[in-house]
Write an enzyme that holds these catalytic residues in place. Structure first.
Site, PDB file in Angstrom:
ATOM      1  CD  GLU A   1       4.700 112.800 -31.578  1.00  0.00           C
ATOM      2  OE1 GLU A   1       5.595 112.035 -31.057  1.00  0.00           O
ATOM      3  OE2 GLU A   1       4.355 112.889 -32.659  1.00  0.00           O
TER       4      GLU A   1
ATOM      5  CE  LYS B   1       7.303 108.225 -32.385  1.00  0.00           C
ATOM      6  NZ  LYS B   1       6.768 109.360 -32.435  1.00  0.00           N
TER       7      LYS B   1
ATOM      8  CG  ASP C   1       7.812  97.513 -18.214  1.00  0.00           C
ATOM      9  OD1 ASP C   1       8.555  98.208 -19.204  1.00  0.00           O
ATOM     10  OD2 ASP C   1       8.813  96.406 -17.734  1.00  0.00           O
TER      11      ASP C   1
ATOM     12  CG  HIS D   1       3.147 117.253 -35.818  1.00  0.00           C
ATOM     13  ND1 HIS D   1       2.817 116.420 -34.752  1.00  0.00           N
ATOM     14  CD2 HIS D   1       4.536 117.609 -35.670  1.00  0.00           C
ATOM     15  CE1 HIS D   1       3.655 116.120 -34.001  1.00  0.00           C
ATOM     16  NE2 HIS D   1       4.903 116.716 -34.622  1.00  0.00           N
TER      17      HIS D   1
END
Ligand code: MEV
Length: 432
Positions: free
Chosen positions: A81, A267, A283, A381
């Site tokens: 991203e 998030k 992990d 962004h």
């Protein structure tokens, strides 16, 4: 000593960045080579999972400006991203002006769960287990001599009675295990399997499931950062420091009280956390599971971080979350790129790695809130996202930047537009 401040890094070519990175970190080109070659051989991959047909690569970018507990650290991010690496690096610079990140960790304690069913009397069974606690812990303690040698081992046993509508009352035994520098799943699962027959003999019940819990609430990483309010002023004084600070605090209030917002807020934290977890071969599903379970530990899902101000009006951020990462086993040991990541950060223990990761999470959260509370997320962004769209629309080489810039100037960053913007750029530079 590593320096995490490398000016103009963004504007360099990949080759130049590699050279600068070697300089700043004092690592040899050989030690950094796994990022040039992709790192993992097909043969190693074939031993890692099943039905291997090849490799899937992702970009590695370096997070700059991080100072964690007084030490400069260059942080490798593996992420697809745009804005993540740039956002965290910029926030780390602002945090640096306030003394850097202050991070701590609990002991690396993991929880192994054993479900005990088919009991005549759950209360009786619970007390019998407690009566045998010392001998059960002694057995669990012996299962991993290497962990024991490094100071790990079984620490405690807790017994919970659970009422269920499906099978009635049953018992859950928690084995608390210090896993030192391992992620710990193997050690804990093995210990639980070893204890099962003993517990069955003590209680007359049957041990059903025996497995690690990813809700690693005994293995917590915490970080605090202070950002001087004057550092928060944004371009051309459009937003003064107080306004940005208060905007971030108001954004936090939203996440703290609304699960719909908290999920997105968290998030944003995980954008940074997962990128470093992935870079080190850990992990990330385990980390995600632990993070969200922790965010819901009060019974209501909420923000993992907090934002407020200190007595001088500076912005103060904190983040607290489970961090079950290791540096000695699994993919971290096998994957040469993961080894390069651990070396670059200069971490000697899993706890040090956890402290860096939680600092990155806080920086990432701040980057998102700062943008959202001021100019909105799309401006920064989109200019980065535009590059990906340009590539998807067929641009390559120097055209990528040109097509991206054209789309941003036109304020429409879409693949159909990318194609048309590309044609316009071609016309401008004389290619028909
Ligand atoms: C996007 O990947 C992450 C954000 O949505 C996080 C947030 O909203 O806080 C920008």
């Amino acid at each position: 000593m590593t320096t995490s401040r490398i000016s103009g890094f963004y504007n360099l070519t990949i080759e130049e960045r590699r050279a600068k990175l070697a300089d700043a970190s004092h690592l040899s080109p050989l030690e950094l080579a796994p990022w040039t070659t992709g790192g993992l051989s097909a043969e190693s991959a074939d031993h890692m999972i099943e039905n291997v047909v090849g490799m899937h690569s992702l970009p590695v970018g370096i997070g700059l400006n991080f100072m964690v507990n007084g030490r400069d650290v260059l942080v490798p991010f593996v992420v697809e991203e745009p804005s993540v690496v740039a956002g965290a690096s910029f926030m780390a610079k602002l945090v640096r002006a306030g003394g850097g990140f202050h991070a701590t960790t609990t002991d690396p304690l993991m929880i192994g769960q054993m479900q005990l069913i088919n009991l005549v009397n759950v209360e009786e069974a619970k007390l019998k287990i407690y009566e045998h606690k010392a001998e059960l812990l002694a057995i669990a303690d012996e299962i991993d001599p290497i962990l024991k040698k490094f100071g790990g081992g079984a620490r405690d046993l807790e017994v919970r009675v659970i009422e269920s509508s499906a099978i009635g009352a049953f018992i859950v035994i928690h084995l608390i295990y210090d896993v030192r520098d391992a992620m710990g799943a193997n050690a804990v699962n093995t210990a639980c399997e070893k204890l099962a027959p003993q517990i069955e003999a003590i209680t007359g019940g049957k041990i059903h499931l025996k497995i690690l819990s990813n809700f690693a609430d005994r293995r917590i990483a915490r970080v605090r950062a202070t950002i001087p309010v004057n550092e928060l002023t944004m371009a051309a004084d459009e937003f003064n420091g107080e306004a940005v600070r208060d905007g971030i605090i108001a954004a936090y209030a939203f996440a703290a009280s609304d699960p719909y917002r908290a999920a997105t807020h968290n998030k944003g934290i995980m954008n940074g956390v997962d990128a470093v977890v992935l870079a080190t071969g850990n992990d990330w599903r385990a980390i995600e599971a632990g993070a969200h379970a922790y965010a819901a530990r009060s019974g209501k899902y909420t923000s993992l971080s907090t934002w407020g101000k200190d007595k001088d009006g500076n912005l103060v951020g904190t983040l607290e979350m489970p961090m079950a990462v290791g540096i000695v086993g699994g993919a971290t040991k096998v994957h040469p790129a993961a080894q390069a990541a651990v070396k670059l950060m200069g971490v000697k223990t899993a706890n040090e790695l956890a402290q860096i990761i939680v600092s990155v999470g806080l920086a990432q959260n701040m980057a998102a809130l700062r943008a959202l509370a001021t100019e909105g997320i799309q401006r920064g962004h989109m200019s980065l996202h535009a590059r990906q769209v340009a590539i998807a629309a067929g641009a390559s080489g120097k055209l990528i930047e040109k097509v991206a810039a054209q789309m941003v100037a036109e304020k429409v960053v879409r693949i159909d537009r990318g194609g048309r913007a590309g044609k316009r750029v071609h016309r401008k530079i004389g290619n028909k």
